[in-house]
Scaffold this motif. Sequence first.
Motif, PDB file in Angstrom:
ATOM      1  N   LEU A  89       0.831  -1.205   0.000  1.00  0.00           N
ATOM      2  CA  LEU A  89       0.000   0.000   0.000  1.00  0.00           C
ATOM      3  C   LEU A  89       0.867   1.257   0.000  1.00  0.00           C
ATOM      4  N   ARG A  91       4.149   1.408  -1.332  1.00  0.00           N
ATOM      5  CA  ARG A  91       5.021   1.527  -2.491  1.00  0.00           C
ATOM      6  C   ARG A  91       4.300   1.792  -3.794  1.00  0.00           C
ATOM      7  N   TYR A  92       3.147   1.162  -3.974  1.00  0.00           N
ATOM      8  CA  TYR A  92       2.564   1.139  -5.313  1.00  0.00           C
ATOM      9  C   TYR A  92       1.311   1.983  -5.402  1.00  0.00           C
ATOM     10  N   GLU A  93       1.123   2.547  -6.583  1.00  0.00           N
ATOM     11  CA  GLU A  93      -0.113   3.259  -6.882  1.00  0.00           C
ATOM     12  C   GLU A  93      -0.929   2.396  -7.825  1.00  0.00           C
ATOM     13  N   PHE A  94      -2.180   2.188  -7.512  1.00  0.00           N
ATOM     14  CA  PHE A  94      -3.040   1.427  -8.434  1.00  0.00           C
ATOM     15  C   PHE A  94      -4.489   1.788  -8.151  1.00  0.00           C
ATOM     16  N   LYS A  97      -6.984   1.382  -4.680  1.00  0.00           N
ATOM     17  CA  LYS A  97      -6.177   1.373  -3.465  1.00  0.00           C
ATOM     18  C   LYS A  97      -6.937   1.982  -2.285  1.00  0.00           C
TER      19      LYS A  97
ATOM     20  N   VAL B   5       3.656   8.741  -2.245  1.00  0.00           N
ATOM     21  CA  VAL B   5       4.882   8.533  -2.996  1.00  0.00           C
ATOM     22  C   VAL B   5       4.755   7.293  -3.877  1.00  0.00           C
ATOM     23  N   ARG B  10       7.864   1.890 -10.930  1.00  0.00           N
ATOM     24  CA  ARG B  10       7.600   0.726 -10.105  1.00  0.00           C
ATOM     25  C   ARG B  10       6.218   0.827  -9.479  1.00  0.00           C
ATOM     26  N   SER B  11       5.226   1.045 -10.322  1.00  0.00           N
ATOM     27  CA  SER B  11       3.892   1.171  -9.760  1.00  0.00           C
ATOM     28  C   SER B  11       3.007   0.114 -10.371  1.00  0.00           C
ATOM     29  N   GLY B  12       1.820   0.023  -9.855  1.00  0.00           N
ATOM     30  CA  GLY B  12       0.859  -0.854 -10.476  1.00  0.00           C
ATOM     31  C   GLY B  12       0.440  -2.003  -9.608  1.00  0.00           C
ATOM     32  N   LEU B  13      -0.731  -2.473  -9.953  1.00  0.00           N
ATOM     33  CA  LEU B  13      -1.376  -3.511  -9.169  1.00  0.00           C
ATOM     34  C   LEU B  13      -0.618  -4.819  -9.248  1.00  0.00           C
TER      35      LEU B  13
END
Lengths: 262, 289
Positions: A89, A91-94, A97, B5, B10-13
Amino acid sequence: MATTRILEWLGRLYIWLLLAFLYLPIIIMALMSFNVSPFYQLPFEWTTEWYAWLRQNDQLISATWNSVKIAMITTIICTALGTAASLALYRYEFRGKKFLQALLFPPIAIPWLITGTAMLIFFFGVGIGRGLFAILLGHVALALPYVIVVVSARLQTFAPELEEAARSLGANQWQVTRRVTLPWIMPGVIAGGLFAFAVSFDQFVVSYFLSTPGQTTLPVEIYAAIRKGFTPEINAVSTIIIVVSMALMLLTARFFKFGGEK
Amino acid sequence: MAGQVATGSRSGLRSALPLLLPAYLWLTVAIFLPLSAMVFFSFMTELPLSGKAWFFTLENYATFFSQGLYLTLLLASLRLGLEVTLWCVVIGYPAAYVLAKVLKGRSREAIFLLVILPFWSNGLVRIFSWAMVLREGGILDTALNAVLPFKINIDLMYSYPAVIIGLVHSYVPYMVLTCYLTLQAIDDSLIEAGRSLGASRLQMLKRVIIPLSMPGLVAGAALIFVPVVGSFMEPRILGGRTGTFYGTVIEDQFVAVFNWPLGAALSFILLAVVLVILALASPVLKRAA
């Protein structure tokens, strides 16, 4: 400013009164566990007889071990799954979320009576049934959101540039996590784990609906004993639990400040 | 809250999924599926596992609405929740204010910890401890009779006030915690400015301090009201025969009467009430966040 001084003094007095309200019953219960009279009669006479009785109560002892074991397994599973989810939660954007974060709220906010009875129905329906395994399933689910919230809070203080730097120095994802991120968030992970232990060890409602006569936890056993009638033995075992859980919480406070000054 | 941030590419489901899946799978199996199953069962005549024939029905909900008893008990539980919440505001808010604005430094930290410490200790045991204090010939009784010149009998055990006392004792730390957090965030210079412009203490409280700490009050109230409406162990232990509430009736359906479908319907109605309350509270809470 004489009035200010008086008001401040009254304020302090008030806080001590509140602390008395919070602690006196617990202290009295603890004292009564050392009192000779089984009917809580005064004058007070010292004895440790009731604690000696506990040692012969096999039912209570086995329930205690169940509680400790379940709390320990809950702690291990929750810290592992919770830390992983918090990292994802963070580190990543999706898409979705926000929704996933909102999903952590119901297990905390819905009264345990509802979650407990719902688990009973569902576990019965799918053949898991009642017992220690069902209790463990429930405890992990109840404690998990707390761990994610606590670890996420700690992650907020983490500088992502550190991960970037480690990566540019040639570390792979696993090395970055193990050598850079985890050490930084460790206080949060430990606090989360202690939270999980406390949630499980003190949990009564959900355990109550999921237990069977042979497979119970300590709070369920105490509830049954209270409903049969009050005995100093219950005071003794209650005193032990309250001391254990308060010690645990003090330990947690060392690792995690509850919204106090940063 | 987390993750303003995103580290660029390095993003994504896809990368997040393996880390998220175990936790959310667990929550699904142990929380979300059971809640859905409960709704499903509440429309059945029998549990499908009992071997008996079952079919869909609205009867469980009809029972709730046709027999005045359940509605009366739900109202009694809502009233209990309201009273306990009010007492927690009355007792907890001033304490939070003193903690946030009067005490300083180490003593504040220590006392704050002392106030919220019992909250994380065993709730059942804390309720039980009141039995020692409230019963006839208990500590309160003995202490008052030792001080007062005349003989009185304090036998609060197994009464409505006993339930209130026990629940307030259980939940007041929540109110102190949430109010403390919002009160602490109020800038002291704001209070000084108001004072220098001639506002009295009462005006400051009404116009500045209470409005600014409203999110904490609402959060505390929601966090207390919701579990109290669903409480059953506290009324059972401290209320005795007077301690029949909506929660205890649900408990009975599952552990004594074994009418699970009715229990499921009653639980679901409670859940609906709870969700409405949380929805009402959420605009204020969102503003705070």
